[in-house]
Design an enzyme around this catalytic site. Structure first.
Site, PDB file in Angstrom:
ATOM      1  N   ARG A 289       0.804  -1.223   0.000  1.00 50.00           N
ATOM      2  CA  ARG A 289       0.000   0.000   0.000  1.00 50.00           C
ATOM      3  C   ARG A 289       0.834   1.269   0.000  1.00 50.00           C
ATOM      4  O   ARG A 289       0.502   2.233  -0.684  1.00 50.00           O
ATOM      5  CB  ARG A 289      -0.926  -0.013   1.229  1.00 50.00           C
ATOM      6  CG  ARG A 289      -1.989  -1.049   1.083  1.00 50.00           C
ATOM      7  CD  ARG A 289      -2.904  -1.124   2.254  1.00 50.00           C
ATOM      8  NE  ARG A 289      -3.936  -2.115   1.928  1.00 50.00           N
ATOM      9  CZ  ARG A 289      -4.905  -2.460   2.732  1.00 50.00           C
ATOM     10  NH1 ARG A 289      -5.006  -1.935   3.929  1.00 50.00           N
ATOM     11  NH2 ARG A 289      -5.786  -3.348   2.347  1.00 50.00           N
ATOM     12  N   GLU A 377      -8.698  -1.656  16.299  1.00 50.67           N
ATOM     13  CA  GLU A 377      -7.884  -0.636  15.626  1.00 50.67           C
ATOM     14  C   GLU A 377      -7.407   0.452  16.582  1.00 50.67           C
ATOM     15  O   GLU A 377      -6.396   1.108  16.325  1.00 50.67           O
ATOM     16  CB  GLU A 377      -8.701  -0.028  14.471  1.00 50.67           C
ATOM     17  CG  GLU A 377      -7.876   0.882  13.581  1.00 50.67           C
ATOM     18  CD  GLU A 377      -8.604   1.339  12.327  1.00 50.67           C
ATOM     19  OE1 GLU A 377      -9.560   0.657  11.890  1.00 50.67           O
ATOM     20  OE2 GLU A 377      -8.219   2.387  11.784  1.00 50.67           O
TER      21      GLU A 377
HETATM   22  C1  LIG Z   1     -14.144   0.556   3.878  1.00 45.06           C
HETATM   23  C2  LIG Z   1     -13.202  -0.273   4.715  1.00 45.06           C
HETATM   24  C3  LIG Z   1     -12.783  -1.514   4.272  1.00 45.06           C
HETATM   25  C4  LIG Z   1     -11.916  -2.302   5.042  1.00 45.06           C
HETATM   26  N1  LIG Z   1     -11.554  -3.539   4.601  1.00 45.06           N
HETATM   27  C5  LIG Z   1     -10.788  -4.337   5.389  1.00 45.06           C
HETATM   28  C6  LIG Z   1     -10.506  -5.678   5.013  1.00 45.06           C
HETATM   29  O1  LIG Z   1     -10.931  -6.156   3.980  1.00 45.06           O
HETATM   30  N2  LIG Z   1      -9.718  -6.423   5.836  1.00 45.06           N
HETATM   31  C7  LIG Z   1      -9.217  -5.945   7.009  1.00 45.06           C
HETATM   32  O2  LIG Z   1      -8.520  -6.656   7.727  1.00 45.06           O
HETATM   33  N3  LIG Z   1      -9.514  -4.679   7.392  1.00 45.06           N
HETATM   34  C8  LIG Z   1     -10.283  -3.879   6.632  1.00 45.06           C
HETATM   35  N4  LIG Z   1     -10.574  -2.601   7.037  1.00 45.06           N
HETATM   36  C9  LIG Z   1     -10.136  -2.176   8.377  1.00 45.06           C
HETATM   37  C10 LIG Z   1     -10.990  -2.863   9.421  1.00 45.06           C
HETATM   38  O3  LIG Z   1     -12.316  -2.938   8.952  1.00 45.06           O
HETATM   39  C11 LIG Z   1     -10.963  -2.143  10.767  1.00 45.06           C
HETATM   40  O4  LIG Z   1      -9.641  -1.875  11.169  1.00 45.06           O
HETATM   41  C12 LIG Z   1     -11.636  -2.976  11.836  1.00 45.06           C
HETATM   42  O5  LIG Z   1     -12.905  -3.426  11.404  1.00 45.06           O
HETATM   43  C13 LIG Z   1     -11.777  -2.170  13.109  1.00 45.06           C
HETATM   44  O6  LIG Z   1     -12.600  -2.863  13.996  1.00 45.06           O
HETATM   45  P1  LIG Z   1     -12.879  -2.245  15.422  1.00 45.06           P
HETATM   46  O7  LIG Z   1     -13.838  -3.148  16.085  1.00 45.06           O
HETATM   47  O8  LIG Z   1     -11.600  -1.933  16.096  1.00 45.06           O
HETATM   48  O9  LIG Z   1     -13.562  -0.827  15.119  1.00 45.06           O
HETATM   49  P2  LIG Z   1     -14.874  -0.452  14.287  1.00 45.06           P
HETATM   50  O10 LIG Z   1     -15.432  -1.579  13.542  1.00 45.06           O
HETATM   51  O11 LIG Z   1     -14.528   0.769  13.517  1.00 45.06           O
HETATM   52  O12 LIG Z   1     -15.923  -0.102  15.425  1.00 45.06           O
HETATM   53  C14 LIG Z   1     -15.746   0.985  16.291  1.00 45.06           C
HETATM   54  C15 LIG Z   1     -17.089   1.340  16.897  1.00 45.06           C
HETATM   55  O13 LIG Z   1     -16.859   2.296  17.940  1.00 45.06           O
HETATM   56  C16 LIG Z   1     -17.945   3.204  17.947  1.00 45.06           C
HETATM   57  N5  LIG Z   1     -17.515   4.435  18.632  1.00 45.06           N
HETATM   58  C17 LIG Z   1     -16.520   5.268  18.264  1.00 45.06           C
HETATM   59  N6  LIG Z   1     -16.433   6.284  19.145  1.00 45.06           N
HETATM   60  C18 LIG Z   1     -17.396   6.080  20.095  1.00 45.06           C
HETATM   61  C19 LIG Z   1     -17.821   6.796  21.245  1.00 45.06           C
HETATM   62  N7  LIG Z   1     -17.244   7.962  21.617  1.00 45.06           N
HETATM   63  N8  LIG Z   1     -18.847   6.309  21.985  1.00 45.06           N
HETATM   64  C20 LIG Z   1     -19.467   5.147  21.623  1.00 45.06           C
HETATM   65  N9  LIG Z   1     -19.117   4.436  20.527  1.00 45.06           N
HETATM   66  C21 LIG Z   1     -18.084   4.903  19.778  1.00 45.06           C
HETATM   67  C22 LIG Z   1     -18.266   3.407  16.477  1.00 45.06           C
HETATM   68  O14 LIG Z   1     -19.575   3.883  16.277  1.00 45.06           O
HETATM   69  C23 LIG Z   1     -18.062   1.992  15.927  1.00 45.06           C
HETATM   70  O15 LIG Z   1     -19.258   1.260  15.889  1.00 45.06           O
HETATM   71  C24 LIG Z   1     -11.440  -1.801   6.278  1.00 45.06           C
HETATM   72  C25 LIG Z   1     -11.858  -0.556   6.725  1.00 45.06           C
HETATM   73  C26 LIG Z   1     -12.729   0.209   5.964  1.00 45.06           C
HETATM   74  C27 LIG Z   1     -13.157   1.558   6.478  1.00 45.06           C
END
Ligand SMILES: Cc1cc2nc3c(=O)[nH]c(=O)nc-3n(C[C@H](O)[C@H](O)[C@H](O)COP(=O)(O)OP(=O)(O)OC[C@H]3O[C@@H](n4cnc5c(N)ncnc54)[C@H](O)[C@@H]3O)c2cc1C
Length: 564
Positions: A289, A377
């Site tokens: 990337r 993340e």
């Molecule tokens: C379009 C896209 C495509 C991707 N494709 C891939 C892929 O193919 N493979 C891969 O490995 N990774 C991929 N990624 C990266 C990956 O999806 C993310 O890094 C991962 O899903 C993060 O998961 P998470 O549970 O840490 O956070 P998230 O799934 O982002 O969830 C975080 C949650 O926290 C909530 N939140 C935030 N702040 C607050 C607050 N103050 N109070 C209450 N709630 C809050 C949000 O509303 C959200 O629901 C992609 C990302 C994107 C954007």
């Protein structure tokens, strides 16, 4: 002040992406009562549900593999900056999480009776599993939501925006939130809290994520006393959709097309150009990337870009039958947008996509604040200076599970006392109405912040652009004021924007200041005035916030592997 709604729970999980949902499931499996809170709809608000592609795990069903190979690739991509214990955890636990997801019915794509995998750039063999027709993230989210729905120990609260963590006697004892639709203040008292709020790409005007990804978790952690590391490492996804207009589809959906069909990257003169930047793709998909982002940006800067300032991506060598066999219903959705890939290229350009930096965490997902855990993340360090494709969902699953387990263990203790003084400052902000309220147009300020970050703290930086960004952030701080805009007690976007801006300003400053300090180029951090990687910079930058002042110190990279 209106009396806040008071909630008490063993474990509070903030954020319901893959990390938060897995943490909630695991904590409840270990006997804890859980509250899963999200500022959006549960399981539908963050990056997880948007991810359409692959999940990296050395399951080795098709091609022999081992987590140690996955780790070697992850460390190589991280350019010497991976926290090795976190990277090891990610790779070693990944196959187990993938198989558990399979038992829960996620439906990984299969070939000849076993789970199939694809090769993504930087992985030395097919290791990236997926759910077909670019449906991976939605399937992961749905699976975890379904598992939670059967579990009465998990309460769910959507539309609940966490404004600050509560710290009592140096320990995290819960959170202050406000209910977005009613404006009601909420105090949640907990024995353990898991921060799973995802990334920060909303700091940039062109980004691939949802509006909830303004970096809340980093700001919450900092204000609670935890440290952040590697904040300068924002990953730009090289081939984010640019033109023609595409409605209702993931802007980074071209990656799976490239996995399956190759695809040719062409400049505005319809020439293949990546060989100028160190890699001849020859219609395959081999460029990592950071290199692809560099190649496209430099080609456009040299005046050889596509009409909207990116590059062309062409699948015109594919027949309609090949496209349909590979992407079935997606081809119809493209047709609804007027795109026929057999006849036209699309335009692509780099887009802010993922954050490698984040909250400093131990292998059990503890932060430096007792009672506060981090997952997904929002955690920094596992991927070092550059993340491999597919490692982010893996990290969310693996770290979420680990954080849930650790939080449940702590929840065996008695409930800590939360004193009124511990919540006063945050509640004052949530409930504020009166003189001195910010009159700023908060939506416009967010737009200005995003423009400054995109222009000056993007994929390529110099001292001059970074200093200009810091000046822009100073001006925005002065404009936004120290009391919330908008109405209390109602749904009011101005108020939400004000709270978002509060976090975005803090987090933008950490990214920019760390980028200014790091006088080298490494992985996703590219300094045009310091183009080489420097051995003395094989170190993390650790950010803390004390008495409103950000402090950045250098910290050696944790090289110590875990006993497996
Ligand atoms: C379009 C896209 C495509 C991707 N494709 C891939 C892929 O193919 N493979 C891969 O490995 N990774 C991929 N990624 C990266 C990956 O999806 C993310 O890094 C991962 O899903 C993060 O998961 P998470 O549970 O840490 O956070 P998230 O799934 O982002 O969830 C975080 C949650 O926290 C909530 N939140 C935030 N702040 C607050 C607050 N103050 N109070 C209450 N709630 C809050 C949000 O509303 C959200 O629901 C992609 C990302 C994107 C954007």
């Amino acid at each position: 002040m209106a009396a806040p709604i008071a909630i008490s729970t063993d474990v509070l999980v903030i954020g319901s992406g893959a990390a938060g949902m897995y943490a909630a499931i695991e904590a409840s499996r270990d006997g804890a009562q859980v509250l899963l809170a999200d500022r959006s709809l549960i399981g539908r608000g963050g990056a997880t549900i948007m991810a359409q592609m692959t999940v990296a795990a050395a399951i080795g069903e098709e091609t022999p593999d081992d987590w140690q190979h996955h780790l070697a690739n992850t460390l190589a991509a991280g350019r010497g900056l991976c926290d090795e214990k976190l990277a090891q955890l990610l790779c070693e636990d990944a196959p187990d999480c993938i198989r558990e997801m399979e038992r829960w019915g996620v439906g990984w794509a299969r070939k000849d009776g076993h789970i199939t995998a694809t090769t993504a750039p930087g992985h030395d063999r097919p290791r990236c599993v997926y759910v077909d027709f670019i449906n991976t993230g939605p399937a992961v989210s749905k699976t975890l939501r379904t598992v939670m729905a059967r579990n009465p120990a998990i309460r769910k609260a959507g539309d609940l925006c966490i404004v600050d963590l509560i710290v009592s006697g140096g320990e995290c004892t819960g959170a202050v939130a406000y209910h977005l639709s009613s404006g009601a203040p909420v105090v949640i008292a907990t024995k353990a809290t898991v921060l799973a709020t995802g990334g920060l790409t909303r700091l940039y005007a062109r980004n691939s994520a949802s509006v909830n990804m303004g970096g809340d978790g980093y700001a919450l952690a900092l204000r609670a006393g935890a440290s952040l590391i590697d904040m300068e490492f924002v990953q730009f996804f090289p081939i984010g959709h640019l033109a023609p207009r595409l409605v209702g589809m993931d802007p980074i959906m071209w990656d799976p097309f490239r996995y399956k069909l190759g695809g040719r990257l062409l400049n505005g003169r319809m020439e293949e150009f990546t060989s100028r930047y160190g890699s001849d793709e020859d219609g395959k998909y081999v460029l990592t990337r950071d290199l692809a982002t560099y190649a496209i940006t430099k080609e456009a800067e040299a005046g050889r870009g596509s009409p909207h300032g990116g590059a062309y991506l062409s699948f015109e060598h594919c027949t309609a039958a090949q496209l349909r066999a590979a992407f079935g219903p997606v081809i119809d959705r493209l047709a609804e947008n007027g795109i026929d890939l057999t006849k036209m290229p699309v335009e692509v350009a780099p887009i802010a996509h993922y954050h490698m930096g984040g909250v400093k965490a131990g292998a059990d997902m503890t932060t430096e604040v007792p009672g506060l855990y981090a997952a997904g993340e929002v955690v920094g360090g596992a991927n070092g200076a550059n993340r491999l494709s597919g490692n982010a969902i893996t990290e969310a699953l693996v770290f979420g599970r680990r954080a849930g387990r650790s939080a449940a263990a702590r929840a065996k203790n008695s409930m800590p006392e939360v004193r009124a003084g511990d919540t006063e400052a945050a509640l004052d902000l949530v409930d504020y109405q009166g003189p001195g309220a910010s009159q700023a147009n908060t939506a416009a300020l967010i737009g200005q912040l995003q423009a400054a970050m995109s222009k000056d703290v993007g994929a390529f930086r110099t001292e001059a652009t970074l200093r200009r960004a810091l000046a822009s952030l100073d001006a925005l701080i002065a404009d936004y004021g120290d009391r919330p805009a908008g109405e209390r007690g109602n749904f009011d976007m101005r108020r939400l924007d004000w709270f978002d801006m509060r976090n975005m300003l803090t987090v933008s400053r950490t990214v920019t200041q760390c980028a200014l300090n790091r006088t080298e180029s490494r992985g996703a951090h590219q300094r045009e005035d310091h183009p080489q990687m420097q051995p003395q910079w094989q170190a993390h930058q650790r950010v803390t916030l004390r008495d409103g002042k950000l402090t950045i110190t250098s910290e050696p990279v944790a090289k110590q592997a875990l006993a497996s």
